[in-house]
Design an enzyme around this catalytic site. Structure first.
Site, PDB file in Angstrom:
ATOM      1  N   ASP A  24      29.645 -49.709  -2.979  1.00 28.08           N
ATOM      2  CA  ASP A  24      30.211 -48.368  -2.992  1.00 28.08           C
ATOM      3  C   ASP A  24      29.629 -47.487  -1.898  1.00 28.08           C
ATOM      4  OD1 ASP A  24      31.369 -45.994  -3.722  1.00 28.08           O
ATOM      5  OD2 ASP A  24      29.989 -45.612  -5.364  1.00 28.08           O
TER       6      ASP A  24
ATOM      7  N   ASP B  85      35.511 -44.063   1.093  1.00 29.66           N
ATOM      8  CA  ASP B  85      34.901 -44.429  -0.180  1.00 29.66           C
ATOM      9  C   ASP B  85      35.435 -45.764  -0.683  1.00 29.66           C
ATOM     10  OD1 ASP B  85      33.809 -44.563  -2.685  1.00 29.66           O
ATOM     11  OD2 ASP B  85      34.571 -42.642  -3.385  1.00 29.66           O
TER      12      ASP B  85
END
Length: 497
Positions: A101, A289
Site C-alpha cells: 500500500d 494509492d
C-alpha cells in the site's frame, strides 16, 4: 579453443561477481472484486476520516483520523483492494498475505497474542514470536481508534522477507485486537505500507526505508505493474530497486512529490471525451494509492464524470431541489463575479457546523448533502459560462446530472451493453494527457445473470485543509505503470505493457 574457454570462464566469473540484475520482484495475486467489497470499503473510508487529529503520548500512540496525520495504516481499504502478495516474517519465515500500500507506511499483521474472542484475528494467519530466532522484543503499545471501534497491539522487531530481500530488524505492529466486523471479512492478513515515514504510526521506519538504508537495493526506486487481464494467472508485480522495461511502453512522465506522507502530486484538468470538467484547471491535489481499487474524487466532479459516461446513481430529490430553488441565484452570483468557492456560503447551503448553532446529526447530514449538490452545481455552471452556453441549456443538463448523483454507497451503475459507446476519461498530469478507456474504468462484478458493471469513479469527499483530494487507485494504476522514486521525490507514469 583455449581462448574461447577463457572468455567463457571470465564471462561466468563476471556474472557471479556482478549480477546481471539488481531488481527484486514480488509477484502479485489478484482476486475478483465484489460489489459488497466496494461498499464495505466505502464505509471504512468514511469511518477513518471521522475523528480528530492524531495525538501522541510518551508510551502510547493513538491513531486518529485526520488524513494529514498518521491515519492511513490499519484502516486502509483492505476489502476493495484486489492485489496482494506474500511476505515472510521471522526465522524460519512465517508467511502472510498483505496489501502493498503506497497510501500508508507501517507493516501490520495479526498476532498469536490475539484476545480470545477476537474472531477477526483468529481467522487470519498470526505471527508467533516464540517460533522466530531473529525476534527482538519491543512492546511499545499502539492503539488505532476510528468511528465506533479500534485496533490495538504492540510493536515488535524481526527480519522481514520481501521477494528475494531480507530486511533485518524491521519494526512492525502485532495486532492483538481487531474491533470491527470489516476485518473479520477481510481477505488479507495485513498490510505493508510503502508511503513516507511522515505518516508512520509510532514513527516506525518503513520497510522501504530499511531496504535502502541496508543497501539491499541499488536505486531508491520501486515500481508497480498491475495486470488488469481478469483471466491472467499473474496478477502483477512490484519491482524493488528499479523498473522492468517489459512492464511499460514509451517514456515515463515524471511529476514531483508535493507533500511527503502520501505519494502526493499536483494534477491538472480532467476531461470526459473532449469536454473539460473545469474542476482542476488550476490544479488539484492527488495521491497514487495502490491500496484502493477505484479512482475517487469529490462528489461535485465525480457526478459530472458519471453523467458524462452514462452512469446512473440514485435520483436525488435534494439535487433537484437545489437546481430548482437556487439555480437562478447560483447563475446570478457567478455572472456578477462572486468567487465560486463563496457562492454556496452566500446562498446559505454550506454554512453549518462550527459557523452556526449546534444542529442535530440528521440536520447536519442533510445540510452536507445540499452543500455537496450546490458545489457540484457551481462547478458545472461556471464551466458552462466559460463556454458561453445558454442558461436554458445549462440547467437542462444540470437536471440530468441529478440523476447521476452517486448513491450513498459511492458507486454508480453502468449498462454493461453500452460500454463500447462510452467516452474516454482523461487526466492531465505533468502537462500530458493520461486517458482511461471504458474497458479500463468499468469494473465488472458477479458472473452470469448476476453480472453488474460499476463505474470506477467513486465519490469521496475529504474536507479542507487536507481535501479535496483525488485518489488514483488500481483503476488508474492498472492502465499505467507507476514508478515511485524516493531518491528524487518524484512519481513516474507510462503506459502499461
Amino acid at each position: 579453443m583455449m581462448l574461447i574457454r577463457q572468455a567463457i570462464y571470465f564471462c561466468l566469473l563476471a556474472t557471479f561477481l556482478h549480477p546481471t540484475t539488481s531488481l527484486f520482484r514480488v509477484g502479485l495475486k489478484k482476486r475478483r472484486l465484489e460489489l459488497d467489497d466496494i461498499r464495505t470499503g466505502r464505509v471504512i473510508r468514511k469511518l477513518k476520516h471521522s475523528q480528530g487529529e492524531l495525538t501522541y503520548y510518551p508510551s502510547f500512540a493513538t491513531l486518529g483520523s485526520d488524513p494529514s496525520q498518521e491515519n492511513q495504516v490499519i484502516l486502509k481499504n483492505y476489502l476493495d483492494a484486489q492485489y496482494y502478495g506474500v511476505i515472510g516474517i521471522g526465522t524460519p519465515s512465517q508467511e502472510f498475505e498483505v496489501i502493498f500500500d503506497t497510501g500508508s507506511s507501517n507493516l501490520w499483521v495479526p498476532s498469536i497474542h490475539c484476545k480470545l474472542f477476537d474472531l477477526a484475528c483468529w481467522v487470519h494467519h498470526q505471527y508467533r514470536s516464540s517460533q522466530s530466532n531473529t525476534y527482538t522484543k519491543n512492546g511499545k503499545p499502539c492503539t488505532i481508534t476510528y468511528g465506533s471501534g479500534s485496533i490495538s497491539g504492540f510493536f515488535s522487531e524481526d527480519n522481514v522477507k520481501v521477494g528475494g530481500l531480507v530486511v533485518k530488524d524491521q519494526e512492525f505492529i502485532e495486532a492483538t485486537h481487531e474491533g470491527s466486523l470489516s476485518f473479520l471479512l477481510a481477505k488479507f492478513d495485513g498490510l505493508l505500507g510503502l508511503g513516507f515515514q511522515e505518516i508512520s504510526v509510532g514513527n516506525a521506519v518503513p520497510v522501504w526505508y530499511n531496504m535502502v538504508d541496508q543497501e539491499l537495493v541499488k536505486e531508491k526506486v520501486f515500481s508497480f505493474w498491475l495486470n488488469r487481464d481478469a483471466g491472467a494467472e499473474i496478477g502483477g508485480e512490484i519491482v524493488f530497486g528499479g523498473v522492468d522495461p517489459a512492464h511499460f511502453k514509451g517514456n515515463h512522465t515524471y511529476v514531483p512529490v508535493t507533500k511527503k506522507g502520501y505519494w502526493q502530486f499536483n494534477m491538472g484538468d480532467i476531461f470526459v471525451g473532449n469536454n473539460s470538467t473545469g474542476f482542476c484547471e488550476q490544479g488539484c491535489d492527488a495521491i497514487m494509492d495502490s491500496g484502493t481499487s477505484l479512482l475517487a474524487g469529490p462528489t461535485t466532479v465525480i457526478a459530472q464524470i458519471n453523467h458524462g459516461i452514462g452512469a446512473t446513481g440514485v435520483v436525488s430529490a435534494e439535487c433537484k431541489i437545489v437546481v430548482s430553488q437556487y439555480g437562478e441565484m447560483i447563475w446570478d452570483l457567478l455572472v456578477s463575479k462572486v468567487l465560486p468557492n463563496l457562492v454556496c456560503k452566500q446562498i446559505g447551503l454550506c454554512v453549518f457546523g462550527k459557523e452556526t448553532e449546534v444542529i442535530s446529526v440528521v440536520e447536519q447530514e442533510e445540510s452536507s448533502v445540499l452543500c455537496k449538490v450546490c458545489e457540484m452545481a457551481v462547478v458545472w455552471v461556471e464551466t458552462r459560462l466559460k463556454q458561453k452556453e445558454t442558461k436554458e441549456k445549462v440547467f437542462e443538463d444540470l437536471n440530468k446530472i441529478c440523476e447521476s448523483f452517486p448513491s450513498p454507497a459511492g458507486e454508480s451503475i453502468i449498462d454493461c451493453n453500452n460500454i463500447q459507446n462510452m467516452p474516454n476519461v482523461t487526466f492531465t498530469i505533468g502537462g500530458n494527457p493520461f486517458s482511461l478507456t471504458p474497458q479500463q474504468y468499468i469494473l465488472k462484478t458477479g458472473v452470469g445473470y448476476a453480472e453488474t458493471c460499476i463505474s470506477g469513479f467513486s465519490a469521496y469527499d475529504l474536507p479542507p485543509p487536507t481535501g479535496p483530494l483525488w485518489i488514483l487507485g488500481d483503476v488508474f494504476m492498472g492502465a499505467y505503470h507507476t514508478v515511485f522514486d524516493s531518491g528524487n521525490l518524484q512519481i513516474g507514469i507510462a503506459e502499461a505493457a
